[in-house]
Each structure stands twice: as C-alpha cells, then as structure tokens.
Write an enzyme that holds these catalytic residues in place. Structure first.
Site, mmCIF file in Angstrom:
data_model
loop_
_atom_site.group_PDB
_atom_site.id
_atom_site.type_symbol
_atom_site.label_atom_id
_atom_site.label_comp_id
_atom_site.label_asym_id
_atom_site.label_seq_id
_atom_site.Cartn_x
_atom_site.Cartn_y
_atom_site.Cartn_z
ATOM 1 N N ARG A 168 1.003 -1.072 0.047
ATOM 2 C CA ARG A 168 -0.133 0.106 -0.224
ATOM 3 C C ARG A 168 0.889 1.327 -0.130
ATOM 4 O O ARG A 168 0.640 2.247 -0.707
ATOM 5 C CB ARG A 168 -0.721 -0.045 1.015
ATOM 6 N N SER A 183 -5.966 -3.273 8.790
ATOM 7 C CA SER A 183 -4.669 -3.211 9.165
ATOM 8 C C SER A 183 -4.713 -2.964 10.568
ATOM 9 O O SER A 183 -3.903 -3.897 11.395
ATOM 10 C CB SER A 183 -3.940 -2.140 8.482
ATOM 11 N N LYS A 187 -4.170 -6.433 13.792
ATOM 12 C CA LYS A 187 -2.820 -6.482 14.867
ATOM 13 C C LYS A 187 -3.552 -6.369 16.216
ATOM 14 O O LYS A 187 -3.100 -7.229 16.996
ATOM 15 C CB LYS A 187 -1.744 -5.429 14.572
HETATM 16 N N1 URA Z 1 -1.616 2.093 11.149
HETATM 17 C C1 URA Z 1 -1.540 0.947 10.548
HETATM 18 O O1 URA Z 1 -1.146 0.220 11.476
HETATM 19 N N2 URA Z 1 -2.046 0.640 9.402
HETATM 20 C C2 URA Z 1 -2.557 1.407 8.581
HETATM 21 O O2 URA Z 1 -3.174 1.156 7.459
HETATM 22 C C3 URA Z 1 -2.399 2.805 9.122
HETATM 23 C C4 URA Z 1 -1.999 3.057 10.065
#
Ligand code: URA
Length: 432
Positions: A168, A183, A187
């Site tokens: 990206r 994203s 996590k």
């Molecule tokens: N922080 C992230 O971990 N992913 C993103 O896409 C943008 C900010």
C-alpha cells in the site's frame, strides 16, 4: 478460484465473498500471489471500497494469518489500547498503570516509532535497564504479578498486514478506510486482549487530518472489534497541538511520571484518564462514569504511580531515575526559542513540532535507525496561553545536534499568535 476474477469483481464494484477474501489473504501470506495482482486488488478496493461485512471478514482473516497471543492465563479482564499516533502522545504510560491499579490486566505489545511520532517502546527504552524483550512466560508472569507489562513487538503477528502495508505504501493505497481499519484491527485482534480502546486522532499532527474521516474510521473499527468478540470503544481526539508539554522519548517518560505523581497537565491528564476509564469500563463491565471515578481515585491517591513503579521495576527498569527528573532528562545540547511579540498563542502546529523533534534526533526515517533518546522539545507555552515578547516558548534539546538554527527557525513557524484569547477545541471530541 483465480485472482484475476477476484480483481475484476472488485473492479466492477461487487462485494467479495469470505472464500474469495480467504483465497486472497492466504495467497498474500504464503507468497503465492504476485505483488502485481495484490496491488491491483488493493487499488480496486481503494476506488470501490468494501462493505462492512467484507471489511470484517478481511480483518478476521488477516488477524489469523500468523501467530495470535494467548492471554487466557490472565482471565477475562484483559484490555489493550491503540492510538493512531500523534505528537507527544505518552498516554499509554499513564493510562495503563491507572487501569491496572483498578484491576484491569494489560499485556501490551507496542511498536517502535516511525517518522515524527515516537513509539511507546522507544520511550520505555529511555529508562535504564528496562527490558523491552521478554519471553511469553515472563511477560504473562509480570502481568499476573503487577497487572501490566509492555514489551516490543516480536513474533509473527498478522503477517498478511506486513505484506499488504508495504505494498500500500508504494502503490498510493494507504488512504483507504477498509484497508486502514483492517490493518489496525487485525493486529489488535492478534494481540489477544478481550477489550480494546482506540484513540483515533484527527488534526495536523495526526494520520487523519479530517475529523469526519477519523470518525468514519473509528466507527468501522469499533464494528470490527465487536463483531470479532472484543468489547471495543473509540475516542475521537484532537491532535492539532502536541499532547502535554514534552515531545521526545526521555522527556515524555518524565512527563508521564509527573502526571502520575499528581501534576496537572490538562489535555494529557484528561485524555489519559478517559482512556484508562474506557479500558476499565469495558473490561470490568461497569458504567464509564463509575470507571472514571475509580480511575481518578487511583491517580489522585498515588496508586497509579505506585503501579507504574512496580511495573517498570518488574521489567528491570531503574526506577531511581524518577527521583530526579531533571538529571534524567538532561541532554548534551540545548537552545531556547523566545517570543518575538506579545499576544496569545492561537495555534501550535503539532506536525511541525513533530518534525523539529525528529530533526533533533528523536524520530527515525527507517525502522532500523537508532533514535537519540534525549532529543526533543520542552514546551513552556501552549495554545490559549498569553505571552510577552521575550518569554521562553520552548527549549529544544539533543544529544547529537549542536547547531539549533534550522530547528529554531522551523519551530518558530509552528507558533501562530493572535491578539485575542482563542477558543480551543476540546481534547476529546466524541466517543463511539
Ligand atoms: N496504522 C496501521 O497500522 N495501518 C494503517 O493502515 C494505517 C495506520
């Protein structure tokens, strides 16, 4: 299934099925899909968007693409917080011990900072002997004993996100709401906590400059979290000016300790207390007002500060540094910026302050770069304050930069003055 058909479907604006997204995420993770096809789908998502259902499915699949932390030994009251990043944001160092002092369990993995925003792990590394690497057993043991532990990110969490984020970044597809939300949340889901508090910032020093976009991002992230069995809430917060008075790793740790010791730094204290209350409310299952009262009591009564010391000591950190914050924060070189006129400070541009701090050595251009832990900025004046010509506005410090001329010039441009006292936005705009 063929990747070209999935790309075509999204290019035509249709929603992808769970199986199609699974094919995509599996191919990203095991390396079987070529970068050009991954990038093509990312661009199609950028233009066509994703439904809520698709975004939730994509996030779930990404979160399971690698290791997932096992926090079961800590029971149901585990909480995590995530900030979309800002300048002077040391709220984790304050909110986590407050929440732990009222019974929340915080087993947190934190990243290193990149660019002008510092990471919590960098800040913690400014405490002598603090161990940012623990094995999983030690990590859990410290949380069981003290209620919290913060370590650096290790292990293979959400590897699909690593690959997607890298692509990206070079295909101009970072700014896609479903891609950002998946994203971040993939996590958080892999990190294992049962409750998640998100601090979604908007303003000049934030990843999202626009408040409406920050709200839309927060809404979808809260939906994802809740749909994936995590109690999730988001605070939409202002990042036009730096949080607190200190920017830079050691300086921020010292300011966090001061707030925990009782110093009133209004924006920082209000936000940290609210985030702590958010974690307590979700994980203890109590109303937010009650959680806030408990958290305020833990902060004012000194229990949060004791929890902070207990945690830092449990990770090997030398807590004697908190007895003499002046020596702790001292840097080799420093210079002051003074006001060249009378007036009120109308704006203090967070982005510029962040860039100056990075210029002094507090930020990194690449993730493997070392940072100067002593570098940073101590602000004496913030928006809304009145100043007289000659008053000190800020002190810049560094362990490596001796010539402050560029940094002073740049920082002076961050301050905007007015003749009338300005009306300031609230630090917390809304809660979702
Ligand atoms: N922080 C992230 O971990 N992913 C993103 O896409 C943008 C900010």
């Amino acid at each position: 299934m063929r990747m070209v058909d999935i790309i075509e479907k999204k290019r035509n604006g249709e929603a992808l099925t769970n199986d199609e997204l699974d094919y995509f995420v599996s191919g990203v993770t095991d390396g079987s899909l070529p970068d050009y096809q991954i990038s093509a789908l990312l661009m199609a998502i950028y233009f066509r968007g994703m439904t809520e259902e698709e975004t939730i499915a994509l996030t779930k699949l990404m979160s399971r693409s690698g290791e997932c932390a096992d926090l079961d030994a800590l029971g149901p009251q585990t909480a995590d917080k995530h900030s979309t990043g800002g300048v002077g944001d040391k709220t984790t160092l304050i909110a986590a011990p407050i929440a732990a002092a009222v019974g929340v369990k915080i087993a947190k993995m934190s990243g290193r900072g990149l660019g002008f925003t510092g990471g919590t792990v960098d800040k913690l590394q400014s405490i002598p002997n603090y161990k940012v690497r623990l094995n999983p057993k030690e990590f859990i043991k410290i949380v069981q004993k003290t209620g919290l532990s913060v370590v650096g990110q290790t292990g293979n969490f959400a590897p699909a996100d690593k690959k997607l984020y890298a692509l990206r970044d070079v295909t101009a597809t970072v700014e896609s709401l479903p891609l950002i939300a998946s994203s971040i949340m993939s996590k958080k889901l892999a990190a294992g906590a049962k409750s998640v508090v998100l601090d979604v910032k908007y303003g000049s020093g934030a990843f999202m400059h626009d408040r409406k976009k920050a709200e839309a991002l927060a809404e979808i992230m809260v939906k994802i979290g809740n749909a994936c069995g995590r109690k999730t809430t988001a605070y939409i917060t202002n990042m036009d000016a730096p949080l607190g008075f200190c920017v830079g790793n050691t300086l921020e740790v010292a300011e966090a300790a001061e707030v925990l010791k009782g110093k009133n730094v209004p924006d920082l204290k209000v936000l940290s207390l609210s985030l702590a209350a958010g974690m307590a409310s979700l994980s203890l299952g109590i109303p937010r007002d009650r959680a806030k009262a408990l958290c305020a009591d833990a902060l004012c009564g000194g229990r949060a500060y004791n929890k902070f010391l207990e945690w830092i000591a449990a990770q090997g950190g030398d807590i004697s540094v908190f007895n003499d914050l002046e020596s702790f924060t001292k840097a080799k070189y420093s210079a002051r910026l003074c006001a060249d006129r009378d007036g009120y400070i109308e704006r203090l541009d967070a982005l510029t302050v962040g860039h100056v701090s990075a210029l002094l050595g507090a930020g990194r251009a690449r993730i493997e770069d070392e940072v100067d832990l002593t570098a940073g900025i101590r602000l004496f004046k913030k928006p809304g304050d009145d100043v007289k010509k000659g008053d000190a506005l800020a002190e810049l410090q560094s362990g490596t930069v001796k010539d402050f001329r560029d940094a002073l010039k740049m920082l002076s441009r961050a301050f905007k003055f007015s003749d009338e006292k300005p009306k300031l936005p609230p630090i917390i705009y809304s809660v979702i």
